[in-house]
Design a protein around this motif. Structure first.
Motif, short mmCIF file in Angstrom:
data_model
loop_
_atom_site.label_atom_id
_atom_site.label_comp_id
_atom_site.label_asym_id
_atom_site.label_seq_id
_atom_site.Cartn_x
_atom_site.Cartn_y
_atom_site.Cartn_z
N GLN A 106 -3.28 -0.48 -5.39
CA GLN A 106 -3.47 -0.42 -3.87
C GLN A 106 -3.24 0.96 -3.59
OE1 GLN A 106 -0.19 -2.34 -2.35
NE2 GLN A 106 -1.11 -2.70 -0.40
N GLU A 107 -2.34 1.63 -3.94
CA GLU A 107 -2.02 3.07 -3.42
C GLU A 107 -3.26 3.95 -3.55
OE1 GLU A 107 0.01 6.30 -1.16
OE2 GLU A 107 0.08 4.03 -1.38
N HIS A 140 -6.54 3.14 -4.09
CA HIS A 140 -7.71 2.65 -3.27
C HIS A 140 -7.54 3.33 -1.65
CE1 HIS A 140 -10.08 -0.23 -0.69
NE2 HIS A 140 -10.71 -0.39 -1.89
N TYR A 141 -6.24 3.26 -1.24
CA TYR A 141 -5.94 3.52 0.09
C TYR A 141 -6.16 5.26 -0.02
CZ TYR A 141 -3.13 5.95 3.96
OH TYR A 141 -2.80 6.39 5.29
N ARG A 165 -10.10 5.71 -0.24
CA ARG A 165 -11.02 5.31 0.88
C ARG A 165 -10.52 5.81 2.17
NH1 ARG A 165 -14.28 0.91 1.94
NH2 ARG A 165 -14.24 0.21 4.19
N GLU A 166 -9.24 6.02 2.50
CA GLU A 166 -8.88 6.52 3.66
C GLU A 166 -8.55 7.68 3.73
OE1 GLU A 166 -8.88 4.52 6.19
OE2 GLU A 166 -9.24 2.53 4.70
N LYS A 167 -8.25 8.39 2.72
CA LYS A 167 -7.76 10.09 2.72
C LYS A 167 -8.81 10.92 1.89
CE LYS A 167 -3.93 9.28 4.69
NZ LYS A 167 -3.60 9.88 5.99
N THR A 203 -0.67 8.67 -8.58
CA THR A 203 -0.46 7.28 -8.52
C THR A 203 0.22 6.59 -9.55
OG1 THR A 203 -2.33 6.57 -8.98
CG2 THR A 203 -1.73 6.51 -6.57
#
Length: 270
Positions: free
Chosen positions: A225-226, A228-229, A232-234, A245
């Motif tokens: 989950q971390e 993917h974040y 995608r977001e960073k 991670t």
């Protein structure tokens, strides 16, 4: 900067040439270190510290940290570390009258940035001929140098006494808060159990009561989950995210990521 769980010697000389090195480590004993050259970045999961040439630091025992060792422009990373084991500290506290009950479990930073002291530098300089020359330091001399280091530290920064002479093992702490803060450290479950003040069996039981899932499954899901974040977001690359991670290698990370999200991490749109 930090060594394996079992130290062959209480003194360590790190020297890396040409390229940066990064990783993570469980710190089993208190460490007093000096940065000779290059840059060391230490991340505790709560705070990041940057140490440059001439800096001194103290890292308390029973901690999880991530680190990056970056050579200087001339291509060399050098650091000297001194490790204080519990047996030595207990003997020292009895001989010099330090109250072992004064340590306490109050909130103390994992890393202490020490002020530059001439005594620190003089002590490290006295070790370098042995460490850089790869000469054996006999047991008697090791003991003398460790005691010298302790006396210098305590004279320069007396507040370190409550860390050095606190011999309590980790007490039972908030498991949910600890795991949400430290899931990205790639350590065995028995290490997480120890650091939360539990046996492995109690850790697993308490964990499933709180999260309603086994620790191994939760760790995998939380790390993915971390990851993917971050991708995608960073906009981070899979090659830097997998270590960040808590995955051991890129291939295992990519396989688990694709199984979870249906696409490899390289195809996640930023």
């Amino acid at each position: 900067m930090v060594g394996p769980d079992k130290q062959k010697s209480p003194f360590s000389y790190s020297c890396y040439v040409a390229r940066s090195r990064e990783g993570e480590q469980f710190v089993p004993e208190h460490v007093f270190s000096y940065q000779l050259s290059g840059i060391l970045t230490v991340n505790t999961g709560v705070k990041e510290y940057v140490f440059r040439e001439g800096d001194f630091r103290f890292i308390k025992r029973n901690q999880l940290i991530k680190f990056n060792k970056q050579p200087a422009p001339d291509g060399v990373f050098e650091a000297v570390s001194i490790y204080f084991d519990q047996e030595l500290l207990k003997q020292f506290s009895l001989e010099y009258g330090y109250n072992t009950d004064s340590g306490g479990n109050g909130k103390v930073d994992t890393v202490t940035e020490l002020k530059k002291e001439a005594l620190y530098k003089s002590f490290v300089d006295s070790l370098l001929p042995y460490l850089q020359g790869n000469q054996l330091i006999n047991q008697q001399l090791q003991t003398l140098k460790l005691r010298e280091a302790l006396l210098i530290l305590l004279q320069s920064q007396p507040s370190l006494a409550r860390l050095l002479f606190d011999f309590q093992e980790p007490g039972k702490i908030d498991l949910e808060e600890f795991m949400n803060r430290n899931f990205h450290f790639n350590v065995q479950l028995k290490r997480f159990a120890y650091l939360t003040g539990r046996s492995l069996a109690t850790f697993k039981r308490d964990f499933e009561h709180i999260f309603h899932i086994s620790p191994s499954k939760w760790l995998l899901q939380r790390r993915l989950q971390e990851a993917h974040y971050l991708i995608r977001e960073k906009g981070k690359a899979p090659g830097e995210v997998y270590l960040e991670t808590g995955f051991e290698d890129l291939s295992h990370f990519s396989f688990a990521f694709k199984k979870q999200y249906g696409v490899p991490p390289s195809q996640v749109a930023g």
